[in-house]
Scaffold this motif. Structure first.
Motif, PDB file in Angstrom:
ATOM      1  N   SER A 190      -2.195 -52.355 -49.536  1.00 24.56           N
ATOM      2  CA  SER A 190      -1.259 -51.785 -50.502  1.00 24.56           C
ATOM      3  C   SER A 190      -1.985 -50.951 -51.547  1.00 24.56           C
ATOM      4  N   ALA A 191      -3.060 -51.495 -52.082  1.00 28.60           N
ATOM      5  CA  ALA A 191      -3.826 -50.766 -53.104  1.00 28.60           C
ATOM      6  C   ALA A 191      -4.442 -49.504 -52.520  1.00 28.60           C
ATOM      7  N   VAL A 192      -4.907 -49.593 -51.282  1.00 27.77           N
ATOM      8  CA  VAL A 192      -5.525 -48.434 -50.641  1.00 27.77           C
ATOM      9  C   VAL A 192      -4.497 -47.328 -50.430  1.00 27.77           C
ATOM     10  N   GLN A 193      -3.292 -47.696 -50.014  1.00 28.47           N
ATOM     11  CA  GLN A 193      -2.251 -46.689 -49.798  1.00 28.47           C
ATOM     12  C   GLN A 193      -1.902 -45.974 -51.106  1.00 28.47           C
ATOM     13  N   THR A 194      -1.889 -46.730 -52.206  1.00 31.13           N
ATOM     14  CA  THR A 194      -1.620 -46.123 -53.513  1.00 31.13           C
ATOM     15  C   THR A 194      -2.723 -45.140 -53.896  1.00 31.13           C
ATOM     16  N   LEU A 195      -3.970 -45.587 -53.702  1.00 29.86           N
ATOM     17  CA  LEU A 195      -5.104 -44.708 -54.022  1.00 29.86           C
ATOM     18  C   LEU A 195      -5.142 -43.499 -53.094  1.00 29.86           C
ATOM     19  N   ARG A 196      -4.778 -43.704 -51.856  1.00 29.99           N
ATOM     20  CA  ARG A 196      -4.759 -42.592 -50.898  1.00 29.99           C
ATOM     21  C   ARG A 196      -3.759 -41.528 -51.344  1.00 29.99           C
ATOM     22  N   ALA A 197      -2.589 -41.975 -51.792  1.00 26.88           N
ATOM     23  CA  ALA A 197      -1.579 -41.030 -52.278  1.00 26.88           C
ATOM     24  C   ALA A 197      -2.088 -40.291 -53.514  1.00 26.88           C
ATOM     25  N   ALA A 198      -2.797 -41.024 -54.396  1.00 22.93           N
ATOM     26  CA  ALA A 198      -3.336 -40.400 -55.603  1.00 22.93           C
ATOM     27  C   ALA A 198      -4.404 -39.370 -55.259  1.00 22.93           C
ATOM     28  N   LEU A 199      -5.243 -39.686 -54.269  1.00 22.40           N
ATOM     29  CA  LEU A 199      -6.283 -38.742 -53.849  1.00 22.40           C
ATOM     30  C   LEU A 199      -5.666 -37.487 -53.240  1.00 22.40           C
ATOM     31  N   ASN A 200      -4.647 -37.675 -52.423  1.00 20.04           N
ATOM     32  CA  ASN A 200      -3.985 -36.511 -51.819  1.00 20.04           C
ATOM     33  C   ASN A 200      -3.330 -35.639 -52.882  1.00 20.04           C
ATOM     34  N   LEU A 201      -2.745 -36.288 -53.883  1.00 25.20           N
ATOM     35  CA  LEU A 201      -2.105 -35.542 -54.961  1.00 25.20           C
ATOM     36  C   LEU A 201      -3.128 -34.778 -55.780  1.00 25.20           C
ATOM     37  N   SER A 202      -4.263 -35.431 -56.076  1.00 25.79           N
ATOM     38  CA  SER A 202      -5.286 -34.771 -56.894  1.00 25.79           C
ATOM     39  C   SER A 202      -5.925 -33.596 -56.141  1.00 25.79           C
ATOM     40  N   ALA A 203      -5.932 -33.692 -54.802  1.00 25.86           N
ATOM     41  CA  ALA A 203      -6.497 -32.599 -54.008  1.00 25.86           C
ATOM     42  C   ALA A 203      -5.631 -31.342 -54.098  1.00 25.86           C
ATOM     43  N   THR A 204      -4.322 -31.551 -54.244  1.00 23.81           N
ATOM     44  CA  THR A 204      -3.419 -30.397 -54.303  1.00 23.81           C
ATOM     45  C   THR A 204      -3.165 -29.933 -55.738  1.00 23.81           C
ATOM     46  N   GLN A 205      -3.385 -30.840 -56.687  1.00 25.66           N
ATOM     47  CA  GLN A 205      -3.142 -30.506 -58.093  1.00 25.66           C
ATOM     48  C   GLN A 205      -4.354 -30.912 -58.928  1.00 25.66           C
ATOM     49  N   PRO A 206      -5.421 -30.191 -58.838  1.00 26.99           N
ATOM     50  CA  PRO A 206      -6.661 -30.571 -59.556  1.00 26.99           C
ATOM     51  C   PRO A 206      -6.453 -30.604 -61.070  1.00 26.99           C
TER      52      PRO A 206
END
Length: 206
Positions: A190-206
């Motif tokens: 669960s924590a990894v999925q949350t962090l994964r979503a955050a990483l994907n978001l930060s990649a598109t919106q630096p």
């Protein structure tokens, strides 16, 4: 002759004294072991110390006294006895942990590092990582975690913590570490999925 008789008497007396000392020392060891079984760590500590002072060739007894002291959370006393002992691998690890518990991060770091240099075991690098984390030394913690994982690829908590660090320090290798942690232990999923979503978001919106 009288001189031979005197030598014989002296040797006999020495043997008797040594035997009585031996008996007293091992009596204290038995008392300590019984106290440990009863979880009376104060008595166990004291008995091991008495035995160590009598059986001076038994360097392991100081370490046993230290372990008993640490069992009752008396880490300052444990450190004192560990310092007098010829440490085993577990003793070195426990000494480092005791320094950590009393808040002496510098000596804890040195003790963990010494153990890591001698034994090359993941537990020492895990301890180093905790020490560095307590001081907010993120780059040093990363290195310690990488050394821990090098020796223990199956440690899900180490992979997860490294992944979390890398999300800040170096995001590119963060996701593989996080995904590996989740694959090794589903409690991290669960924590990894949350962090994964955050990483994907930060990649598109630096």
């Amino acid at each position: 002759s009288s001189s031979k008789r005197l030598i014989f008497i002296i040797i006999t007396l020495l043997v008797l004294v040594f035997s009585s000392i031996n008996i007293a020392g091992y009596r204290f060891i038995k008392q300590a072991e019984a106290a440990l079984q009863a979880q009376d760590y104060q008595t166990a500590t004291e008995a091991y110390v008495r035995a160590a002072r009598i059986l001076i060739w038994r360097g392991d007894l100081w370490e046993k006294a230290a372990f008993a002291a640490s069992k009752r959370q008396d880490f300052s006393t444990a450190i004192y006895y560990f310092q007098r002992a010829k440490l085993t691998e577990q003793g070195q690890l426990a000494l480092a942990y005791s320094y950590y518990q009393v808040g002496d991060f510098e000596l804890a770091q040195k003790a963990y590092q010494k153990g890591a240099d001698i034994y090359q075991k993941p537990a020492f690098y895990e301890g180093l990582a905790f020490v560095y984390r307590s001081q907010n030394k993120w780059d040093e913690e990363r290195k310690a975690l990488e050394d821990q994982i090098r020796l223990d690829m199956g440690s899900a908590p180490a992979h997860y913590r490294l992944g979390v660090l890398l999300t800040v320090l170096d995001s590119d290798p963060a996701l593989p570490e996080l995904m590996l942690a989740a694959s090794l232990d589903r409690q991290f999923d669960s924590a990894v999925q949350t962090l994964r979503a955050a990483l994907n978001l930060s990649a598109t919106q630096p």
